[in-house]
Design a protein around this motif. Structure first.
Motif, mmCIF file in Angstrom:
data_model
loop_
_atom_site.group_PDB
_atom_site.id
_atom_site.type_symbol
_atom_site.label_atom_id
_atom_site.label_comp_id
_atom_site.label_asym_id
_atom_site.label_seq_id
_atom_site.Cartn_x
_atom_site.Cartn_y
_atom_site.Cartn_z
ATOM 1 N N ASN A 34 0.817 -1.222 0.000
ATOM 2 C CA ASN A 34 0.000 0.000 0.000
ATOM 3 C C ASN A 34 0.851 1.273 0.000
ATOM 4 O OD1 ASN A 34 -2.917 -0.998 0.463
ATOM 5 N ND2 ASN A 34 -1.688 -2.196 1.883
ATOM 6 N N ALA A 35 2.119 1.147 -0.335
ATOM 7 C CA ALA A 35 3.061 2.257 -0.211
ATOM 8 C C ALA A 35 2.650 3.492 -1.013
ATOM 9 C CB ALA A 35 4.463 1.807 -0.602
ATOM 10 N N THR A 36 2.205 3.312 -2.224
ATOM 11 C CA THR A 36 1.827 4.452 -3.053
ATOM 12 C C THR A 36 0.641 5.190 -2.437
ATOM 13 O OG1 THR A 36 2.640 3.331 -5.027
ATOM 14 C CG2 THR A 36 1.134 5.172 -5.372
ATOM 15 N N LEU A 37 -0.357 4.462 -1.988
ATOM 16 C CA LEU A 37 -1.519 5.073 -1.336
ATOM 17 C C LEU A 37 -1.106 5.789 -0.053
ATOM 18 C CD1 LEU A 37 -4.561 5.517 -0.939
ATOM 19 C CD2 LEU A 37 -4.642 3.265 0.138
ATOM 20 N N VAL A 42 -0.052 10.794 3.064
ATOM 21 C CA VAL A 42 0.787 11.638 3.925
ATOM 22 C C VAL A 42 1.177 12.929 3.201
ATOM 23 C CG1 VAL A 42 1.587 9.745 5.389
ATOM 24 C CG2 VAL A 42 2.974 10.435 3.435
ATOM 25 N N GLU A 43 1.318 12.863 1.885
ATOM 26 C CA GLU A 43 1.627 14.077 1.122
ATOM 27 C C GLU A 43 0.483 15.084 1.147
ATOM 28 O OE1 GLU A 43 4.830 12.726 -2.284
ATOM 29 O OE2 GLU A 43 2.705 12.396 -2.707
ATOM 30 N N TRP A 53 2.361 14.958 8.526
ATOM 31 C CA TRP A 53 3.787 14.669 8.623
ATOM 32 C C TRP A 53 4.598 15.855 8.159
ATOM 33 C CZ3 TRP A 53 5.390 9.239 6.412
ATOM 34 C CH2 TRP A 53 5.015 8.238 7.316
ATOM 35 N N GLY A 54 5.806 15.967 8.709
ATOM 36 C CA GLY A 54 6.765 16.952 8.230
ATOM 37 C C GLY A 54 7.400 16.455 6.932
ATOM 38 N N GLU A 55 8.022 17.372 6.228
ATOM 39 C CA GLU A 55 8.647 17.043 4.949
ATOM 40 C C GLU A 55 9.710 15.953 5.088
ATOM 41 O OE1 GLU A 55 8.627 17.022 1.010
ATOM 42 O OE2 GLU A 55 7.321 18.294 2.186
ATOM 43 N N ASP A 56 10.420 15.923 6.211
ATOM 44 C CA ASP A 56 11.463 14.919 6.416
ATOM 45 C C ASP A 56 10.897 13.504 6.432
ATOM 46 O OD1 ASP A 56 10.197 15.629 8.860
ATOM 47 O OD2 ASP A 56 11.915 14.922 10.031
ATOM 48 N N LYS A 57 9.770 13.315 7.067
ATOM 49 C CA LYS A 57 9.139 11.988 7.105
ATOM 50 C C LYS A 57 8.626 11.590 5.719
ATOM 51 C CE LYS A 57 7.622 11.862 11.911
ATOM 52 N NZ LYS A 57 6.468 11.660 12.796
ATOM 53 N N ILE A 58 8.012 12.532 5.034
ATOM 54 C CA ILE A 58 7.504 12.259 3.685
ATOM 55 C C ILE A 58 8.658 11.876 2.759
ATOM 56 C CG2 ILE A 58 6.368 13.265 1.673
ATOM 57 C CD1 ILE A 58 4.757 15.012 3.688
ATOM 58 N N GLU A 59 9.755 12.612 2.866
ATOM 59 C CA GLU A 59 10.928 12.307 2.035
ATOM 60 C C GLU A 59 11.497 10.930 2.350
ATOM 61 O OE1 GLU A 59 13.694 15.544 2.407
ATOM 62 O OE2 GLU A 59 12.329 16.938 1.405
ATOM 63 N N SER A 60 11.508 10.548 3.616
ATOM 64 C CA SER A 60 12.003 9.226 3.997
ATOM 65 C C SER A 60 11.156 8.120 3.388
ATOM 66 C CB SER A 60 12.024 9.072 5.525
ATOM 67 O OG SER A 60 12.982 9.910 6.098
ATOM 68 N N LEU A 61 9.847 8.263 3.469
ATOM 69 C CA LEU A 61 8.966 7.255 2.885
ATOM 70 C C LEU A 61 9.159 7.199 1.372
ATOM 71 C CD1 LEU A 61 6.756 5.125 3.194
ATOM 72 C CD2 LEU A 61 5.064 6.980 3.069
ATOM 73 N N GLY A 62 9.224 8.349 0.725
ATOM 74 C CA GLY A 62 9.441 8.390 -0.718
ATOM 75 C C GLY A 62 10.772 7.774 -1.117
ATOM 76 N N ALA A 67 13.879 3.348 -3.394
ATOM 77 C CA ALA A 67 14.990 2.398 -3.250
ATOM 78 C C ALA A 67 14.547 0.956 -3.442
ATOM 79 C CB ALA A 67 15.649 2.567 -1.877
ATOM 80 N N GLY A 68 13.264 0.749 -3.729
ATOM 81 C CA GLY A 68 12.773 -0.604 -3.968
ATOM 82 C C GLY A 68 12.267 -1.337 -2.743
ATOM 83 N N PHE A 69 11.862 -0.587 -1.710
ATOM 84 C CA PHE A 69 11.254 -1.174 -0.506
ATOM 85 C C PHE A 69 12.208 -2.079 0.275
ATOM 86 C CE2 PHE A 69 8.109 -1.026 -3.983
ATOM 87 C CZ PHE A 69 7.231 -0.061 -3.499
ATOM 88 N N PRO A 70 13.424 -1.651 0.624
ATOM 89 C CA PRO A 70 14.299 -2.533 1.392
ATOM 90 C C PRO A 70 13.664 -2.949 2.728
ATOM 91 C CG PRO A 70 15.380 -0.406 0.961
ATOM 92 C CD PRO A 70 14.006 -0.355 0.370
ATOM 93 N N PRO A 71 13.765 -4.216 3.070
ATOM 94 C CA PRO A 71 13.135 -4.700 4.322
ATOM 95 C C PRO A 71 13.720 -4.149 5.600
ATOM 96 C CG PRO A 71 14.057 -6.522 3.074
ATOM 97 C CD PRO A 71 14.339 -5.278 2.323
#
Length: 71
Positions: A34-37, A42-43, A53-62, A67-71
């Protein structure tokens, strides 16, 4: 960057409980599926429901998604 170290901690226990009807924010598989949703929500500030969320959290998720969803 990893889900366990960088992404899961972005979601508070209350966030998890609020979204439990749809998916588990502490589950790698659920967040990946559900990452895109989640990123869209959050955006636009509609998730989490109590504060944007602050921009830093949004940038981290993006970045994690990019990066291909590293576990």
């Amino acid at each position: 960057m990893s889900f366990a170290a960088d992404i899961k901690p972005l979601f508070r226990e209350d966030d998890r409980a609020s979204m439990d009807f749809a998916f588990d924010l502490w589950s790698y598989d659920d967040v990946r599926a559900n990452a895109t949703l989640i990123l869209e929500r959050v955006e636009d500030g509609t998730m989490p429901c109590d504060e944007a969320w602050g921009e830093d959290k949004i940038e981290s998720l993006g970045a994690w998604i990019g990066a291909g969803f590293p576990p």
